[in-house]
Design a protein around this motif. Structure first.
Motif, PDB file in Angstrom:
ATOM      1  N   VAL A  53      -7.577  13.360   4.868  1.00 41.64           N
ATOM      2  CA  VAL A  53      -7.835  12.433   5.974  1.00 41.64           C
ATOM      3  C   VAL A  53      -8.045  13.266   7.238  1.00 41.64           C
ATOM      4  O   VAL A  53      -7.234  14.135   7.558  1.00 41.64           O
ATOM      5  N   ILE A  54      -9.148  13.001   7.944  1.00 39.38           N
ATOM      6  CA  ILE A  54      -9.469  13.732   9.165  1.00 39.38           C
ATOM      7  C   ILE A  54      -9.697  12.729  10.288  1.00 39.38           C
ATOM      8  O   ILE A  54     -10.371  11.713  10.084  1.00 39.38           O
ATOM      9  N   HIS A  55      -9.163  13.014  11.453  1.00 42.91           N
ATOM     10  CA  HIS A  55      -9.354  12.179  12.637  1.00 42.91           C
ATOM     11  C   HIS A  55     -10.313  12.888  13.585  1.00 42.91           C
ATOM     12  O   HIS A  55     -10.099  14.045  13.947  1.00 42.91           O
ATOM     13  N   HIS A  56     -11.370  12.197  13.986  1.00 49.31           N
ATOM     14  CA  HIS A  56     -12.338  12.744  14.926  1.00 49.31           C
ATOM     15  C   HIS A  56     -12.357  11.889  16.191  1.00 49.31           C
ATOM     16  O   HIS A  56     -12.362  10.651  16.107  1.00 49.31           O
ATOM     17  N   SER A  57     -12.404  12.510  17.342  1.00 53.99           N
ATOM     18  CA  SER A  57     -12.659  11.799  18.593  1.00 53.99           C
ATOM     19  C   SER A  57     -14.152  11.543  18.707  1.00 53.99           C
ATOM     20  O   SER A  57     -14.968  12.391  18.338  1.00 53.99           O
ATOM     21  N   LEU A  58     -14.507  10.385  19.230  1.00 60.92           N
ATOM     22  CA  LEU A  58     -15.907  10.041  19.411  1.00 60.92           C
ATOM     23  C   LEU A  58     -16.331  10.283  20.853  1.00 60.92           C
ATOM     24  O   LEU A  58     -15.552  10.075  21.783  1.00 60.92           O
ATOM     25  N   PRO A  59     -17.588  10.700  21.047  1.00 55.40           N
ATOM     26  CA  PRO A  59     -18.093  10.837  22.414  1.00 55.40           C
ATOM     27  C   PRO A  59     -18.306   9.465  23.043  1.00 55.40           C
ATOM     28  O   PRO A  59     -18.337   8.451  22.346  1.00 55.40           O
ATOM     29  N   GLY A  60     -18.475   9.444  24.334  1.00 54.83           N
ATOM     30  CA  GLY A  60     -18.724   8.185  25.033  1.00 54.83           C
ATOM     31  C   GLY A  60     -18.421   8.324  26.503  1.00 54.83           C
ATOM     32  O   GLY A  60     -17.712   9.250  26.923  1.00 54.83           O
ATOM     33  N   ARG A  61     -18.961   7.408  27.281  1.00 56.05           N
ATOM     34  CA  ARG A  61     -18.757   7.450  28.730  1.00 56.05           C
ATOM     35  C   ARG A  61     -17.284   7.320  29.080  1.00 56.05           C
ATOM     36  O   ARG A  61     -16.788   7.976  29.995  1.00 56.05           O
ATOM     37  N   VAL A  62     -16.583   6.441  28.365  1.00 57.68           N
ATOM     38  CA  VAL A  62     -15.139   6.285  28.538  1.00 57.68           C
ATOM     39  C   VAL A  62     -14.459   6.826  27.288  1.00 57.68           C
ATOM     40  O   VAL A  62     -14.762   6.390  26.174  1.00 57.68           O
ATOM     41  N   LYS A  63     -13.552   7.777  27.456  1.00 53.08           N
ATOM     42  CA  LYS A  63     -12.866   8.377  26.316  1.00 53.08           C
ATOM     43  C   LYS A  63     -11.879   7.382  25.703  1.00 53.08           C
ATOM     44  O   LYS A  63     -11.435   6.437  26.336  1.00 53.08           O
ATOM     45  N   GLY A  64     -11.543   7.620  24.438  1.00 53.87           N
ATOM     46  CA  GLY A  64     -10.538   6.797  23.786  1.00 53.87           C
ATOM     47  C   GLY A  64     -11.018   6.097  22.539  1.00 53.87           C
ATOM     48  O   GLY A  64     -10.355   5.177  22.056  1.00 53.87           O
ATOM     49  N   ARG A  65     -12.154   6.531  21.985  1.00 52.59           N
ATOM     50  CA  ARG A  65     -12.636   5.984  20.714  1.00 52.59           C
ATOM     51  C   ARG A  65     -12.576   7.083  19.659  1.00 52.59           C
ATOM     52  O   ARG A  65     -12.675   8.273  19.962  1.00 52.59           O
ATOM     53  N   GLY A  66     -12.431   6.683  18.405  1.00 48.76           N
ATOM     54  CA  GLY A  66     -12.366   7.668  17.341  1.00 48.76           C
ATOM     55  C   GLY A  66     -12.888   7.126  16.032  1.00 48.76           C
ATOM     56  O   GLY A  66     -13.155   5.929  15.890  1.00 48.76           O
ATOM     57  N   VAL A  67     -13.055   8.030  15.078  1.00 44.71           N
ATOM     58  CA  VAL A  67     -13.415   7.652  13.710  1.00 44.71           C
ATOM     59  C   VAL A  67     -12.431   8.343  12.773  1.00 44.71           C
ATOM     60  O   VAL A  67     -12.133   9.529  12.914  1.00 44.71           O
ATOM     61  N   LEU A  68     -11.910   7.589  11.844  1.00 50.36           N
ATOM     62  CA  LEU A  68     -10.946   8.064  10.866  1.00 50.36           C
ATOM     63  C   LEU A  68     -11.701   8.240   9.554  1.00 50.36           C
ATOM     64  O   LEU A  68     -12.346   7.305   9.072  1.00 50.36           O
ATOM     65  N   LEU A  69     -11.642   9.425   8.958  1.00 50.53           N
ATOM     66  CA  LEU A  69     -12.441   9.739   7.768  1.00 50.53           C
ATOM     67  C   LEU A  69     -11.524  10.151   6.623  1.00 50.53           C
ATOM     68  O   LEU A  69     -10.744  11.103   6.749  1.00 50.53           O
ATOM     69  N   ALA A  70     -11.605   9.424   5.495  1.00 50.82           N
ATOM     70  CA  ALA A  70     -10.790   9.712   4.320  1.00 50.82           C
ATOM     71  C   ALA A  70     -11.691  10.050   3.141  1.00 50.82           C
ATOM     72  O   ALA A  70     -12.715   9.392   2.919  1.00 50.82           O
ATOM     73  N   ARG A  71     -11.290  11.074   2.395  1.00 51.34           N
ATOM     74  CA  ARG A  71     -12.044  11.488   1.204  1.00 51.34           C
ATOM     75  C   ARG A  71     -11.195  11.205  -0.033  1.00 51.34           C
ATOM     76  O   ARG A  71     -10.045  11.618  -0.129  1.00 51.34           O
ATOM     77  N   PHE A  83       0.840  -1.195   0.000  1.00 47.61           N
ATOM     78  CA  PHE A  83       0.000   0.000   0.000  1.00 47.61           C
ATOM     79  C   PHE A  83       0.879   1.251   0.000  1.00 47.61           C
ATOM     80  O   PHE A  83       1.754   1.400   0.851  1.00 47.61           O
ATOM     81  N   ASP A  84       0.609   2.149  -0.924  1.00 48.82           N
ATOM     82  CA  ASP A  84       1.379   3.389  -0.999  1.00 48.82           C
ATOM     83  C   ASP A  84       0.934   4.403   0.044  1.00 48.82           C
ATOM     84  O   ASP A  84       1.703   5.305   0.393  1.00 48.82           O
ATOM     85  N   TYR A  85      -0.294   4.266   0.519  1.00 51.10           N
ATOM     86  CA  TYR A  85      -0.844   5.270   1.426  1.00 51.10           C
ATOM     87  C   TYR A  85      -1.374   4.592   2.682  1.00 51.10           C
ATOM     88  O   TYR A  85      -2.033   3.568   2.615  1.00 51.10           O
ATOM     89  N   TRP A  86      -1.063   5.194   3.811  1.00 49.32           N
ATOM     90  CA  TRP A  86      -1.548   4.653   5.077  1.00 49.32           C
ATOM     91  C   TRP A  86      -1.647   5.787   6.091  1.00 49.32           C
ATOM     92  O   TRP A  86      -0.954   6.809   5.993  1.00 49.32           O
ATOM     93  N   THR A  87      -2.514   5.620   7.036  1.00 49.19           N
ATOM     94  CA  THR A  87      -2.621   6.542   8.158  1.00 49.19           C
ATOM     95  C   THR A  87      -3.202   5.782   9.338  1.00 49.19           C
ATOM     96  O   THR A  87      -3.801   4.712   9.156  1.00 49.19           O
ATOM     97  N   HIS A  88      -2.989   6.309  10.535  1.00 48.41           N
ATOM     98  CA  HIS A  88      -3.578   5.661  11.702  1.00 48.41           C
ATOM     99  C   HIS A  88      -4.019   6.712  12.700  1.00 48.41           C
ATOM    100  O   HIS A  88      -3.586   7.870  12.653  1.00 48.41           O
ATOM    101  N   GLN A  89      -4.899   6.302  13.576  1.00 52.30           N
ATOM    102  CA  GLN A  89      -5.479   7.183  14.580  1.00 52.30           C
ATOM    103  C   GLN A  89      -5.345   6.527  15.947  1.00 52.30           C
ATOM    104  O   GLN A  89      -6.214   5.777  16.373  1.00 52.30           O
ATOM    105  N   PRO A  90      -4.231   6.783  16.659  1.00 54.21           N
ATOM    106  CA  PRO A  90      -4.090   6.208  18.003  1.00 54.21           C
ATOM    107  C   PRO A  90      -5.215   6.694  18.907  1.00 54.21           C
ATOM    108  O   PRO A  90      -5.551   7.881  18.915  1.00 54.21           O
ATOM    109  N   ASN A  91      -5.813   5.757  19.640  1.00 56.96           N
ATOM    110  CA  ASN A  91      -6.958   6.095  20.481  1.00 56.96           C
ATOM    111  C   ASN A  91      -6.703   5.855  21.960  1.00 56.96           C
ATOM    112  O   ASN A  91      -7.013   6.697  22.784  1.00 56.96           O
ATOM    113  N   ARG A  92      -6.166   4.696  22.286  1.00 54.50           N
ATOM    114  CA  ARG A  92      -5.993   4.346  23.687  1.00 54.50           C
ATOM    115  C   ARG A  92      -4.552   3.904  23.946  1.00 54.50           C
ATOM    116  O   ARG A  92      -3.973   3.179  23.167  1.00 54.50           O
TER     117      ARG A  92
END
Length: 251
Positions: free
Chosen positions: A112-130, A82-91
């Protein structure tokens, strides 16, 4: 309308750990803090990933003791071609273990945009690529949702706002729930994502009974039915499908 066929894969790789039964969660608990035995699993996952064009990863270790301080998403990108990669460390648990969403692609994402997700315990996210520059460009989101239904509801509501009214959106990942779960209604109500025509059990991998990993697509896309494939010896099976994307969504 001209279309392009892309192969997609979503895989919870359990940081390269091996789980072959519920007893392994205890008997092999050392694998969640020590790096031994993971390189071979990652090579098998890279071989599977390399047969696809876009791959969403969950529980990919971004570099801690349990991965031998190797960024697993980068390793899989190199081994899978893969020529392209990204990651979103969460926890991160000290320097012992860490977890990330990851994206591997043979197509260049425009953004590529990284968003933190809401939740009772923090540390989740969504990675969005266009992919593409048009208003209806292909959007690919990768997420790993919470275990609790209340947190999942807030997370799915957040994701629905990101993907609202977009015909060429894809949401893939470990949802920790079936598509029939009540909280999923918020996602389908707020987006043009479509419930799958069939569900594919993915968990546990040694005796799959629950369909909790999904690849959901917008109504501007077409796909073949997903297939479950072994991601080495992760406790989840991976999901693979072929997607038909309008060429205009990639331009």
């Amino acid at each position: 309308m001209a279309t392009r066929a892309l192969r997609l894969l979503s895989a919870n790789i359990q940081a390269g750990s091996s789980t072959r039964g519920y007893s392994d969660y205890v008997a092999r608990s050392w694998s969640h803090v020590l790096p031994m035995g993971k390189r071979g699993s990652l090579d098998l996952i890279a071989r599977l990933a390399g047969e696809h064009d876009i791959v969403g990863l969950q529980e990919s270790d971004p570099g801690s003791l349990r991965s031998g301080f190797v960024c697993q998403t980068h390793y899989l990108a190199q081994r899978g071609g893969f020529d392209y990669w990204t990651h979103q460390p969460n926890r991160r648990v000290g320097g012992v273990a860490s977890s990330a969403n990851g994206l591997l692609s043979k197509l260049e994402p425009r953004e590529v945009i990284h968003h933190s997700l809401p939740g009772r315990v923090k540390g989740r996210g969504v990675l969005l690529a266009r992919f593409g520059d048009s208003p209806d460009a292909l959007l690919v989101a990768v997420a790993h949702l919470s275990l609790g239904a209340g947190s999942r509801l807030s997370q799915l509501t957040f994701i629905a706002e990101l993907l609202h009214n977009h015909p060429n959106a894809v949401l893939m990942g470990d949802f920790n729930c079936a598509v029939e779960a009540p909280e999923m209604a918020a996602l389908f109500r707020g987006t043009r994502l479509q419930p799958p025509t069939c569900t594919v059990p993915t968990f546990p991998s040694w005796r799959p009974l629950r369909a909790i990993d999904h690849i959901l697509i917008g109504d501007g896309l077409r796909c073949a039915e997903p297939r479950a494939l072994a991601a080495a010896q992760s406790d989840h099976l991976a999901l693979s499908l072929q997607l038909e994307v309008p060429e205009s969504a990639l331009e």
